[in-house]
Design a protein around this motif. Sequence first.
Motif, short mmCIF file in Angstrom:
data_model
loop_
_atom_site.label_atom_id
_atom_site.label_comp_id
_atom_site.label_asym_id
_atom_site.label_seq_id
_atom_site.Cartn_x
_atom_site.Cartn_y
_atom_site.Cartn_z
N ILE A 106 0.83 -1.20 0.00
CA ILE A 106 0.00 0.00 0.00
C ILE A 106 0.87 1.25 0.00
CG2 ILE A 106 -1.98 -1.08 1.13
CD1 ILE A 106 -1.02 0.12 3.78
N TYR A 107 0.28 2.36 -0.44
CA TYR A 107 0.94 3.66 -0.39
C TYR A 107 -0.05 4.69 0.12
CZ TYR A 107 -1.64 4.65 -4.71
OH TYR A 107 -2.65 4.82 -5.64
N SER A 108 0.46 5.71 0.77
CA SER A 108 -0.42 6.74 1.33
C SER A 108 -0.87 7.70 0.24
CB SER A 108 0.29 7.53 2.43
OG SER A 108 1.32 8.34 1.88
N LYS A 109 -2.12 8.14 0.32
CA LYS A 109 -2.61 9.17 -0.58
C LYS A 109 -2.19 10.56 -0.09
CE LYS A 109 -6.38 6.33 -2.30
NZ LYS A 109 -7.84 6.18 -2.50
N LEU A 110 -1.64 10.58 1.11
CA LEU A 110 -1.07 11.82 1.64
C LEU A 110 0.29 12.07 1.02
CD1 LEU A 110 -1.19 14.05 3.95
CD2 LEU A 110 0.28 12.48 5.22
N GLU A 111 0.49 13.27 0.52
CA GLU A 111 1.81 13.72 0.07
C GLU A 111 2.31 14.72 1.10
OE1 GLU A 111 1.56 15.41 -3.80
OE2 GLU A 111 0.48 13.72 -4.67
N PHE A 112 3.54 14.55 1.58
CA PHE A 112 4.03 15.45 2.60
C PHE A 112 5.55 15.59 2.52
CE2 PHE A 112 4.23 11.25 4.38
CZ PHE A 112 5.29 11.23 5.26
N GLN A 113 6.04 16.68 3.06
CA GLN A 113 7.47 16.92 3.21
C GLN A 113 7.72 17.35 4.65
OE1 GLN A 113 9.21 20.22 0.98
NE2 GLN A 113 11.12 19.08 0.69
N TYR A 114 8.57 16.61 5.33
CA TYR A 114 8.92 16.80 6.73
C TYR A 114 7.79 16.29 7.65
CZ TYR A 114 12.17 20.02 4.45
OH TYR A 114 13.10 20.57 3.61
N GLY A 115 8.19 15.89 8.83
CA GLY A 115 7.22 15.42 9.81
C GLY A 115 7.79 14.29 10.63
N TYR A 116 6.96 13.77 11.52
CA TYR A 116 7.32 12.62 12.34
C TYR A 116 6.40 11.46 11.94
CZ TYR A 116 7.87 9.48 16.30
OH TYR A 116 8.09 8.37 17.08
N VAL A 117 7.00 10.33 11.58
CA VAL A 117 6.27 9.14 11.14
C VAL A 117 6.55 8.01 12.12
CG1 VAL A 117 5.93 7.47 9.29
CG2 VAL A 117 6.46 9.86 8.73
N GLU A 118 5.50 7.31 12.52
CA GLU A 118 5.68 6.17 13.42
C GLU A 118 4.80 5.01 12.95
OE1 GLU A 118 6.43 6.69 17.77
OE2 GLU A 118 4.48 5.69 17.93
N VAL A 119 5.42 3.82 12.88
CA VAL A 119 4.73 2.61 12.45
C VAL A 119 5.07 1.50 13.44
CG1 VAL A 119 4.46 0.88 10.62
CG2 VAL A 119 4.91 3.28 10.01
N ARG A 120 4.05 0.82 13.93
CA ARG A 120 4.27 -0.35 14.79
C ARG A 120 3.92 -1.59 13.98
NH1 ARG A 120 1.45 -3.49 18.96
NH2 ARG A 120 3.00 -4.21 20.50
N ALA A 121 4.87 -2.52 13.87
CA ALA A 121 4.68 -3.66 12.98
C ALA A 121 5.49 -4.85 13.44
CB ALA A 121 5.09 -3.28 11.55
N ARG A 122 5.15 -6.01 12.89
CA ARG A 122 5.93 -7.24 13.06
C ARG A 122 5.88 -7.99 11.74
NH1 ARG A 122 3.55 -11.69 12.63
NH2 ARG A 122 5.44 -12.77 13.33
N MET A 123 6.86 -8.86 11.51
CA MET A 123 6.90 -9.54 10.22
C MET A 123 7.52 -10.93 10.35
SD MET A 123 9.63 -6.79 8.93
CE MET A 123 8.61 -5.62 9.84
N ASP A 124 6.96 -11.88 9.59
CA ASP A 124 7.56 -13.20 9.49
C ASP A 124 8.81 -13.12 8.61
OD1 ASP A 124 5.52 -14.33 10.96
OD2 ASP A 124 4.39 -15.01 9.20
N SER A 125 9.63 -14.15 8.73
CA SER A 125 10.80 -14.28 7.88
C SER A 125 10.65 -15.50 6.99
CB SER A 125 12.07 -14.42 8.72
OG SER A 125 12.29 -13.26 9.49
N ALA A 126 11.19 -15.40 5.79
CA ALA A 126 11.23 -16.53 4.87
C ALA A 126 12.18 -16.18 3.75
CB ALA A 126 9.85 -16.86 4.31
#
Length: 322
Positions: A106-126
């Motif tokens: 996915i991609y954000s429909k928001l276009e921005f320059q500068y800011g604070y971004v935070e994502v909480r995630a986990r991922m499998d490995s393969a």
Amino acid sequence: MKQITFALLAFCGMAGAVGVPDGYTLVVGDEFNSGSLNTDIWGKFDYNAATSNWVQFMSQDDDMYVCDAEAGTLNLKARYGDYSSQWKSLQGDPYAEGKTFAAGAIYSKLEFQYGYVEVRARMDSAWGLWPAIWLYTTDGSKGGEIDMLEHLNYSGSYYITTHGNNSYHTTCVSYGGTRADWHTYGMLWEKNCITMYLDGQQVVQWTGLPAHDIEGNTFRLRLTQQIGGDWVGYSAESMMSNTAMQNLINNNYDDDGNLIDSDGKDYEIDYVRIYQKTEDPALLKASPVAMSSYAAVAVPEPATTTLSLLALASLATRRRRK
């Protein structure tokens, strides 16, 4: 229930922990509680997003975008089965019958320059998996890419990188705990300074970012579950025709995540939050920009002393985004 934590603020030039910086306002946030992908905020990568091999198995099938309202998560799946994919599209029909690898992005429909971004995630490995959190310019002529996270195969670490016109920075960060744990990935992007965080602790800071500071050079956030590609060592051709890889699939080989089958591998996202300074409100677009319109940007990739010789060798063959 979601866990939301805040720590101390770190300014450019100062090490430490970070929370939401003073004077910043939430512009777009998604807690993924609705049970479906919010198409006001997100777009799915289409089959013409790029021709580079990192996008070869992107799919828009709903099975790649699993929203769990109770848990409040979005799961970008990596699967193997009878799905649509760009690989099939390049053969002539993305919906042709037959098995293929497929992944959500996915991609954000928001276009921005500068800011604070935070994502909480986990991922499998393969083997062959390449999940990422990254930002890319909306104007290819201006250049610029910011990789908050790129995780390869079974690695116990991940890469952070900035690309720009004649400017390049990269580092490799080891996880605390395991790669399958939940982690919070943060980025404070200020003029001439980018600071990255893992679980609230600063891990790297760079200055000297000419492409990222071009006036009006806005970016979009991308969260991609990628399968194959030169950097992880598997092209589309090798994954679809390699006898050993097919044997793993056909024989349901399950040695610590070697299998990518119809049940799939997970890239779970708990939340995404984008903040900007109150006096610089972001421009939220009502409709997505065609991803196929993005131009390729050639980015130099010089050697860096922060990586091992093995890592440098892999960087020499990694993709240039489109």
